[in-house]
Design a protein around this motif. Structure first.
Motif, short mmCIF file in Angstrom:
data_model
loop_
_atom_site.label_atom_id
_atom_site.label_comp_id
_atom_site.label_asym_id
_atom_site.label_seq_id
_atom_site.Cartn_x
_atom_site.Cartn_y
_atom_site.Cartn_z
N MET A 129 0.86 -1.19 0.00
CA MET A 129 0.00 0.00 0.00
C MET A 129 0.89 1.23 0.00
SD MET A 129 -3.16 -0.96 2.56
CE MET A 129 -4.19 0.38 1.95
N GLY A 130 0.32 2.32 -0.43
CA GLY A 130 1.12 3.54 -0.45
C GLY A 130 0.29 4.78 -0.66
N TRP A 131 0.97 5.88 -0.68
CA TRP A 131 0.37 7.19 -0.91
C TRP A 131 1.07 7.88 -2.06
CZ3 TRP A 131 -3.92 8.81 1.63
CH2 TRP A 131 -4.26 8.13 2.80
N TYR A 132 0.27 8.45 -2.93
CA TYR A 132 0.75 9.26 -4.04
C TYR A 132 0.11 10.63 -3.92
CZ TYR A 132 2.57 5.09 -6.41
OH TYR A 132 3.27 3.96 -6.75
N ARG A 133 0.67 11.57 -4.65
CA ARG A 133 0.06 12.90 -4.69
C ARG A 133 0.21 13.52 -6.07
NH1 ARG A 133 4.24 16.27 -0.74
NH2 ARG A 133 6.02 16.36 -2.19
N GLN A 134 -0.72 14.41 -6.35
CA GLN A 134 -0.69 15.13 -7.62
C GLN A 134 -0.99 16.59 -7.37
OE1 GLN A 134 -3.18 13.51 -10.71
NE2 GLN A 134 -1.98 14.53 -12.31
N ALA A 135 0.00 17.41 -7.63
CA ALA A 135 -0.16 18.85 -7.50
C ALA A 135 -0.68 19.42 -8.82
CB ALA A 135 1.17 19.49 -7.13
N PRO A 136 -1.30 20.59 -8.78
CA PRO A 136 -1.83 21.19 -10.02
C PRO A 136 -0.75 21.31 -11.09
CG PRO A 136 -2.64 22.37 -8.11
CD PRO A 136 -1.61 21.40 -7.59
N GLY A 137 -1.05 20.82 -12.27
CA GLY A 137 -0.13 20.94 -13.39
C GLY A 137 1.03 19.98 -13.35
N LYS A 138 1.04 19.06 -12.39
CA LYS A 138 2.16 18.12 -12.26
C LYS A 138 1.66 16.68 -12.36
CE LYS A 138 5.16 21.08 -9.47
NZ LYS A 138 5.99 21.16 -8.23
N GLN A 139 2.58 15.77 -12.60
CA GLN A 139 2.23 14.37 -12.66
C GLN A 139 2.07 13.80 -11.26
OE1 GLN A 139 5.31 12.51 -15.07
NE2 GLN A 139 4.11 12.80 -16.92
N ARG A 140 1.32 12.73 -11.18
CA ARG A 140 1.17 12.04 -9.91
C ARG A 140 2.53 11.43 -9.53
NH1 ARG A 140 -3.96 8.15 -9.02
NH2 ARG A 140 -4.88 10.07 -9.87
N GLU A 141 2.88 11.56 -8.25
CA GLU A 141 4.17 11.06 -7.79
C GLU A 141 4.01 10.26 -6.51
OE1 GLU A 141 6.79 14.30 -6.80
OE2 GLU A 141 5.47 15.05 -5.21
N LEU A 142 4.93 9.33 -6.33
CA LEU A 142 4.94 8.54 -5.11
C LEU A 142 5.38 9.40 -3.94
CD1 LEU A 142 4.89 5.76 -3.63
CD2 LEU A 142 7.31 5.59 -4.20
N VAL A 143 4.65 9.28 -2.84
CA VAL A 143 5.03 9.96 -1.60
C VAL A 143 5.68 8.95 -0.65
CG1 VAL A 143 4.20 11.22 0.40
CG2 VAL A 143 3.17 11.62 -1.85
N ALA A 144 4.99 7.86 -0.40
CA ALA A 144 5.50 6.85 0.52
C ALA A 144 4.81 5.54 0.22
CB ALA A 144 5.25 7.24 1.97
N SER A 145 5.52 4.45 0.42
CA SER A 145 4.92 3.14 0.20
C SER A 145 5.40 2.17 1.25
CB SER A 145 5.25 2.62 -1.20
OG SER A 145 6.65 2.42 -1.34
N MET A 146 4.60 1.13 1.45
CA MET A 146 4.95 0.09 2.39
C MET A 146 4.70 -1.26 1.73
SD MET A 146 3.65 -0.64 6.29
CE MET A 146 4.67 0.65 7.02
N ALA A 147 5.75 -2.07 1.66
CA ALA A 147 5.62 -3.39 1.07
C ALA A 147 4.91 -4.34 2.01
CB ALA A 147 7.01 -3.93 0.72
N SER A 148 4.56 -5.50 1.50
CA SER A 148 3.90 -6.50 2.35
C SER A 148 4.78 -6.89 3.53
CB SER A 148 3.58 -7.74 1.52
OG SER A 148 2.76 -7.42 0.42
#
Length: 116
Positions: free
Chosen positions: A34-53
Protein backbone atom coordinates in the motif's frame (compact mmCIF):
# COMPACT_ATOMS: atom_id res chain seq x y z
CA UNK A 1 -13.68 -5.48 -6.13
CA UNK A 2 -11.57 -3.35 -3.81
CA UNK A 3 -12.47 0.11 -2.59
CA UNK A 4 -10.14 2.61 -0.98
CA UNK A 5 -11.40 5.63 0.92
CA UNK A 6 -9.12 8.41 2.14
CA UNK A 7 -9.83 10.74 5.04
CA UNK A 8 -8.05 13.30 7.17
CA UNK A 9 -7.03 15.87 4.61
CA UNK A 10 -7.75 19.55 4.80
CA UNK A 11 -5.95 22.75 5.65
CA UNK A 12 -2.86 23.10 7.79
CA UNK A 13 -0.44 25.91 8.42
CA UNK A 14 3.14 25.67 7.26
CA UNK A 15 5.07 23.74 9.88
CA UNK A 16 1.91 22.00 11.01
CA UNK A 17 0.74 18.42 10.76
CA UNK A 18 -1.98 16.33 9.21
CA UNK A 19 -2.68 12.63 9.34
CA UNK A 20 -4.22 10.87 6.38
CA UNK A 21 -6.03 7.58 6.70
CA UNK A 22 -7.01 5.09 4.05
CA UNK A 23 -9.52 2.33 4.59
CA UNK A 24 -9.58 -0.56 2.16
CA UNK A 25 -12.54 -2.86 1.77
CA UNK A 26 -13.59 -5.68 -0.51
CA UNK A 27 -11.85 -8.90 -1.49
CA UNK A 28 -8.72 -8.47 0.60
CA UNK A 29 -7.42 -11.66 2.14
CA UNK A 30 -3.80 -10.89 2.94
CA UNK A 31 -1.37 -8.03 3.41
CA UNK A 32 -0.70 -6.21 0.15
CA UNK A 33 1.62 -3.34 -0.74
CA UNK A 34 0.00 0.00 0.00
CA UNK A 35 1.12 3.54 -0.45
CA UNK A 36 0.37 7.19 -0.91
CA UNK A 37 0.75 9.26 -4.04
CA UNK A 38 0.06 12.90 -4.69
CA UNK A 39 -0.69 15.13 -7.62
CA UNK A 40 -0.16 18.85 -7.50
CA UNK A 41 -1.83 21.19 -10.02
CA UNK A 42 -0.13 20.94 -13.39
CA UNK A 43 2.16 18.12 -12.26
CA UNK A 44 2.23 14.37 -12.66
CA UNK A 45 1.17 12.04 -9.91
CA UNK A 46 4.17 11.06 -7.79
CA UNK A 47 4.94 8.54 -5.11
CA UNK A 48 5.03 9.96 -1.60
CA UNK A 49 5.50 6.85 0.52
CA UNK A 50 4.92 3.14 0.20
CA UNK A 51 4.95 0.09 2.39
CA UNK A 52 5.62 -3.39 1.07
CA UNK A 53 3.90 -6.50 2.35
CA UNK A 54 7.04 -7.16 4.40
CA UNK A 55 6.66 -3.80 6.11
CA UNK A 56 9.62 -2.15 4.43
CA UNK A 57 9.03 1.47 3.53
CA UNK A 58 10.07 3.83 0.78
CA UNK A 59 9.79 7.61 0.72
CA UNK A 60 10.19 10.36 -1.81
CA UNK A 61 13.27 12.42 -1.04
CA UNK A 62 11.12 15.50 -0.61
CA UNK A 63 9.27 14.04 2.36
CA UNK A 64 11.97 11.99 4.10
CA UNK A 65 12.19 12.89 7.76
CA UNK A 66 8.82 14.66 7.67
CA UNK A 67 6.29 12.04 6.63
CA UNK A 68 5.76 8.56 8.01
CA UNK A 69 3.68 5.75 6.56
CA UNK A 70 2.21 3.07 8.77
CA UNK A 71 -0.49 0.46 8.69
CA UNK A 72 -2.66 -1.35 11.13
CA UNK A 73 -1.33 -4.88 10.73
CA UNK A 74 -4.12 -6.36 12.76
CA UNK A 75 -6.66 -5.11 10.28
CA UNK A 76 -4.29 -5.14 7.24
CA UNK A 77 -6.71 -2.81 5.49
CA UNK A 78 -5.75 0.53 7.02
CA UNK A 79 -2.81 2.65 6.03
CA UNK A 80 -1.86 6.03 7.42
CA UNK A 81 0.35 8.91 6.43
CA UNK A 82 1.56 11.16 9.22
CA UNK A 83 2.66 14.44 7.70
CA UNK A 84 4.70 16.79 9.86
CA UNK A 85 6.54 20.01 9.13
CA UNK A 86 4.21 20.65 6.22
CA UNK A 87 5.32 23.01 3.49
CA UNK A 88 3.42 24.82 0.74
CA UNK A 89 5.15 22.42 -1.68
CA UNK A 90 3.10 19.63 -0.12
CA UNK A 91 -0.13 21.06 -1.49
CA UNK A 92 -1.72 18.37 -3.64
CA UNK A 93 -4.44 15.80 -3.93
CA UNK A 94 -3.26 12.71 -2.09
CA UNK A 95 -4.25 9.26 -3.29
CA UNK A 96 -4.18 5.95 -1.49
CA UNK A 97 -2.92 2.99 -3.50
CA UNK A 98 -3.03 -0.75 -3.05
CA UNK A 99 -1.52 -3.38 -5.33
CA UNK A 100 -3.19 -6.77 -5.50
CA UNK A 101 -1.83 -9.39 -7.90
CA UNK A 102 -0.21 -6.73 -10.02
CA UNK A 103 -3.28 -4.55 -10.27
CA UNK A 104 -3.40 -1.02 -8.90
CA UNK A 105 -6.37 0.17 -6.91
CA UNK A 106 -6.84 3.84 -6.12
CA UNK A 107 -8.87 5.94 -3.77
CA UNK A 108 -10.75 8.97 -4.94
CA UNK A 109 -8.14 11.35 -3.57
CA UNK A 110 -8.19 13.92 -0.80
CA UNK A 111 -7.03 17.52 -0.85
CA UNK A 112 -4.20 18.73 1.36
CA UNK A 113 -3.64 22.47 1.51
CA UNK A 114 -0.87 24.23 3.40
CA UNK A 115 -1.05 27.92 4.16
CA UNK A 116 2.16 29.89 4.35
Amino acid sequence: QVQLVESGGGLAQAGGSLRLSCAASGNIFSIHPMGWYRQAPGKQRELVASMASSGSTNYADSVKGRFAISRDSARRTMVYLQMDSLKPDDIAVYYCNMIILGRDYWGQGIQVTVSS
